[in-house]
Design an enzyme around this catalytic site. Structure first.
Site, PDB file in Angstrom:
ATOM      1  N   ASN A 231      -8.005  -8.164   9.440  1.00 34.88           N
ATOM      2  CA  ASN A 231      -8.024  -8.418   8.001  1.00 34.88           C
ATOM      3  C   ASN A 231      -8.232  -9.865   7.550  1.00 34.88           C
ATOM      4  OD1 ASN A 231      -5.366  -5.967   7.431  1.00 34.88           O
ATOM      5  ND2 ASN A 231      -7.516  -5.684   7.904  1.00 34.88           N
TER       6      ASN A 231
ATOM      7  N   HIS B 118      -8.572   0.209   2.142  1.00 31.92           N
ATOM      8  CA  HIS B 118      -9.520  -0.635   2.887  1.00 31.92           C
ATOM      9  C   HIS B 118     -10.662   0.267   3.356  1.00 31.92           C
ATOM     10  CE1 HIS B 118      -6.785  -4.147   4.504  1.00 31.92           C
ATOM     11  NE2 HIS B 118      -7.588  -4.594   3.564  1.00 31.92           N
TER      12      HIS B 118
ATOM     13  N   CYS C  28      -7.609  -1.582  12.734  1.00 31.36           N
ATOM     14  CA  CYS C  28      -7.158  -2.852  12.145  1.00 31.36           C
ATOM     15  C   CYS C  28      -6.136  -3.582  12.993  1.00 31.36           C
ATOM     16  CB  CYS C  28      -6.679  -2.661  10.719  1.00 31.36           C
ATOM     17  SG  CYS C  28      -5.604  -1.292  10.466  1.00 31.36           S
TER      18      CYS C  28
ATOM     19  N   ARG D 234      -8.605  -4.095  -2.291  1.00 30.13           N
ATOM     20  CA  ARG D 234      -8.264  -5.364  -1.650  1.00 30.13           C
ATOM     21  C   ARG D 234      -9.364  -6.414  -1.806  1.00 30.13           C
ATOM     22  NH1 ARG D 234      -4.068  -5.025   1.949  1.00 30.13           N
ATOM     23  NH2 ARG D 234      -2.541  -3.523   1.185  1.00 30.13           N
TER      24      ARG D 234
ATOM     25  N   ASN E 270       0.877  -1.177   0.000  1.00 28.04           N
ATOM     26  CA  ASN E 270       0.000   0.000   0.000  1.00 28.04           C
ATOM     27  C   ASN E 270       0.914   1.226   0.000  1.00 28.04           C
ATOM     28  OD1 ASN E 270       0.370   1.243   2.706  1.00 28.04           O
ATOM     29  ND2 ASN E 270      -0.450  -0.703   3.449  1.00 28.04           N
TER      30      ASN E 270
ATOM     31  N   ARG F 261       0.627 -11.989   2.537  1.00 28.87           N
ATOM     32  CA  ARG F 261      -0.224 -12.054   3.732  1.00 28.87           C
ATOM     33  C   ARG F 261      -1.059 -13.343   3.802  1.00 28.87           C
ATOM     34  NH1 ARG F 261      -3.109  -6.904   6.050  1.00 28.87           N
ATOM     35  NH2 ARG F 261      -3.121  -8.429   7.742  1.00 28.87           N
TER      36      ARG F 261
HETATM   37  N1  ARG Z   1       0.442  -3.432   5.747  1.00 28.50           N
HETATM   38  C1  ARG Z   1      -0.894  -3.911   5.864  1.00 28.50           C
HETATM   39  C2  ARG Z   1      -1.505  -4.129   4.497  1.00 28.50           C
HETATM   40  O1  ARG Z   1      -1.228  -3.354   3.609  1.00 28.50           O
HETATM   41  C3  ARG Z   1      -1.711  -2.952   6.654  1.00 28.50           C
HETATM   42  C4  ARG Z   1      -3.115  -3.390   6.875  1.00 28.50           C
HETATM   43  C5  ARG Z   1      -3.855  -2.437   7.714  1.00 28.50           C
HETATM   44  N2  ARG Z   1      -5.196  -2.850   7.849  1.00 28.50           N
HETATM   45  C6  ARG Z   1      -6.265  -2.130   7.578  1.00 28.50           C
HETATM   46  N3  ARG Z   1      -7.391  -2.709   7.686  1.00 28.50           N
HETATM   47  N4  ARG Z   1      -6.204  -0.920   7.163  1.00 28.50           N
HETATM   48  O2  ARG Z   1      -2.225  -5.057   4.257  1.00 28.50           O
END
Ligand code: ARG
Length: 298
Positions: A92, A196, A292, A167, A42, A116
């Protein structure tokens, strides 16, 4: 019957005659032992590869645990896992739910980024241990779904808000809707810094929500205004730099939020909410904050 709503003129549903969705009383958090910015998935991560202060991150995380406990929530803690630096963002990997009969279920995510994907079976294992029914999407029918990163329950209602565009895929919500037997209002995300739904929308209570409007299409904004009386807007600075909309309001009254969101906090207090500020700067380097870093569940 169509149960996926993409524009305000489709909103034909009646509030079903079911017991309202209880507020979750439990919180899962994952220890930040192996948290770091190791890859870029991101825009927030770009300048921070290898730049997490581990001691500071551990302090911030501990304070947040205390914050949830002080609100009377039960905090369950899982160890972090080496090689899964983003597992701390435990909103997540799944979407938990409790149905009208009290059955607890969770829809597991299909993470967009390969880095992930290894987190999901570990969270699934935890659900099995605590007695949840675990549900899966058909991966042939959808590309990705990132749990509570993009899915938020309307406070007290059996209605899901679903973000898509970066996402999660739009088609994932047809499956989520069928698996959990709930309507879903879907919102299109159009600004990659707000990748998100939880980066640009925070459910406050039945009638109130906090958003960053420029992250959404006009159609999506109409849906939000159609279903909430009070729409609090964050400024670009607070939304983008301080993740103001990544706050969380577990009980419809107390808002836990990154510290320094002066403008949003005033608006929240004027609307009757109690504001509790936390430093999550180390986690913002990775693109996440209060919301998150935890999973609210039943
Ligand atoms: N580095 C993680 C990603 O890009 C951060 C996720 C943060 N979560 C959120 N729901 N905003 O997936």
């Amino acid at each position: 019957m169509n149960r996926i709503y993409t524009s305000a003129d489709q909103l034909d549903f009646k509030i079903p005659d079911l017991p309202s969705l209880p507020a979750p009383g439990r919180v899962l958090m994952v220890k930040p032992t192996y948290f770091d910015v190791e890859y870029v998935i991101n825009p927030h991560m770009k300048e921070h590869v290898g730049a997490v202060d581990k001691i500071q991150a551990a302090n911030e995380w501990e304070h947040l645990v205390d914050g949830f406990e002080e609100l009377g929530l039960t905090v369950d803690i899982l160890d972090g896992v080496k090689g899964l630096p983003d597992m701390v963002f435990c909103a997540n990997q799944s979407l938990p739910y409790v149905d009208a009969e009290g059955n607890r279920k969770a829809v597991m995510s299909i993470m967009r980024a390969p880095q992930r994907r290894g987190e999901v079976p570990l969270i699934e294992e935890w659900y099995r241990q605590i007695g949840y029914e675990v549900l899966h999407l058909n991966p042939e029918k959808t590309k990705s779904f990132e749990g509570m990163g993009d899915g938020q329950w309307h406070f007290k209602r059996r209605l899901l808000w679903g973000g898509y565009g970066y996402r999660s895929s739009l088609d994932a919500y047809e499956q989520v809707s069928a698996l959990l037997d709930v309507p879903v209002v879907v919102l299109k995300l159009v600004n990659e810094k707000f990748y998100h739904l939880d980066t640009c929308m925070c459910m406050l209570n039945e009638n109130s929500v906090l958003i960053y409007p420029d992250a959404f299409t006009e159609e999506s904004l109409e849906l939000i205004h159609a279903l909430f009386d009070t729409v609090i807007e964050a400024t670009q600075y607070e939304a983008e730099k301080l993740f103001a909309a990544n706050a969380t309001c577990p009980d419809g009254k107390n808002v836990l939020i990154q510290q320094g969101c002066t403008d949003v906090n005033k608006k929240l207090r004027d609307a009757g909410f109690s504001v509790h500020e936390f430093s999550t700067y180390e986690f913002i380097k990775s693109g996440g904050s209060v919301f998150c870093m935890k999973l609210l569940y039943w």
